[in-house]
Design an enzyme around this catalytic site. Structure first.
Site, short mmCIF file in Angstrom:
data_model
loop_
_atom_site.label_atom_id
_atom_site.label_comp_id
_atom_site.label_asym_id
_atom_site.label_seq_id
_atom_site.Cartn_x
_atom_site.Cartn_y
_atom_site.Cartn_z
N HIS A 56 -2.36 -3.90 2.41
CA HIS A 56 -1.81 -3.23 3.59
C HIS A 56 -2.35 -3.90 4.84
O HIS A 56 -3.30 -4.69 4.77
CB HIS A 56 -2.19 -1.75 3.56
CG HIS A 56 -1.46 -0.97 2.52
ND1 HIS A 56 -1.34 0.39 2.57
CD2 HIS A 56 -0.79 -1.36 1.41
CE1 HIS A 56 -0.64 0.83 1.53
NE2 HIS A 56 -0.29 -0.22 0.81
N GLU A 58 -4.14 -2.82 7.38
CA GLU A 58 -5.55 -2.55 7.66
C GLU A 58 -6.45 -3.31 6.69
O GLU A 58 -7.48 -3.87 7.09
CB GLU A 58 -5.82 -1.05 7.56
CG GLU A 58 -5.03 -0.20 8.54
CD GLU A 58 -3.66 0.24 8.04
OE1 GLU A 58 -3.10 1.17 8.62
OE2 GLU A 58 -3.14 -0.34 7.05
N SER A 81 0.49 4.86 11.26
CA SER A 81 -0.56 5.75 10.76
C SER A 81 -1.04 5.29 9.38
O SER A 81 -0.23 5.01 8.51
CB SER A 81 -0.01 7.18 10.68
OG SER A 81 -1.03 8.05 10.27
N CYS A 83 -2.26 4.95 5.59
CA CYS A 83 -2.07 5.69 4.35
C CYS A 83 -3.43 6.21 3.88
O CYS A 83 -4.47 5.91 4.47
CB CYS A 83 -1.44 4.79 3.28
SG CYS A 83 -2.60 3.54 2.64
N CYS A 86 -6.00 3.38 3.04
CA CYS A 86 -6.59 2.77 4.23
C CYS A 86 -7.47 3.76 4.99
O CYS A 86 -8.52 3.39 5.51
CB CYS A 86 -5.49 2.20 5.12
SG CYS A 86 -4.61 0.82 4.32
#
Length: 150
Positions: A56, A58, A81, A83, A86
């Site tokens: 992802h 992040e 935002s 998940c 993360c």
């Protein structure tokens, strides 16, 4: 709390990373880790590009940041935002502040972060919202895969 000029600058970089991911055929989610006004690392969702289910935005930024003595003096900027995976990583590394460009198309973990002492700011960025809406409309099967929605 309102956004600072530094926040706006790093959110724009997160958007640019998200757009680059979209242009590569991936999920348009970008992230930046900063220490004050200094960028530590940036990344984008690489699930499609690398065939890595946990890549992802992040996580990509954290991998690129590498080992740090501490993350407790950083801010994580993300175009969407985070998940739960993360969000858990943010808590695990003690990142004290997260600035989210948008949570209109996906949200829900802001309270999880706040309950664990993380300062969370949601910017409502129209460019990030528009990019995610376009992605969800044009590639719904990839979006469902990214959020593990069968």
């Amino acid at each position: 709390m309102s956004l600072t000029d530094t926040d706006r600058r790093f959110l724009r970089i997160a958007y640019d990373e998200a757009k680059a991911g979209f242009d590569e055929g991936g999920c348009p989610i970008g992230s930046v880790i900063a220490r004050g006004e200094t960028e530590v690392a940036r990344g984008r969702n690489q699930r499609v590009q690398k065939g890595d289910p946990i890549a992802h935005g992040e996580m990509d930024a954290l991998r690129k940041a590498g080992r740090q003595k501490t993350y407790r003096d950083t801010t994580l900027y993300t175009s969407l935002s985070p998940c739960m995976m993360c969000s858990g990583t943010i808590v695990q590394f003690g990142i004290p502040r997260v600035v989210i460009a948008e949570n209109t198309t996906f949200g829900g973990n802001e309270d999880f972060l706040r309950e664990r002492g993380v300062e969370v700011i949601v910017a409502g960025d129209p460019d990030c919202i528009a990019l995610m809406q376009r992605f969800i409309k044009e590639r719904p099967e990839l979006w469902a895969e990214d959020i593990a929605d069968d």
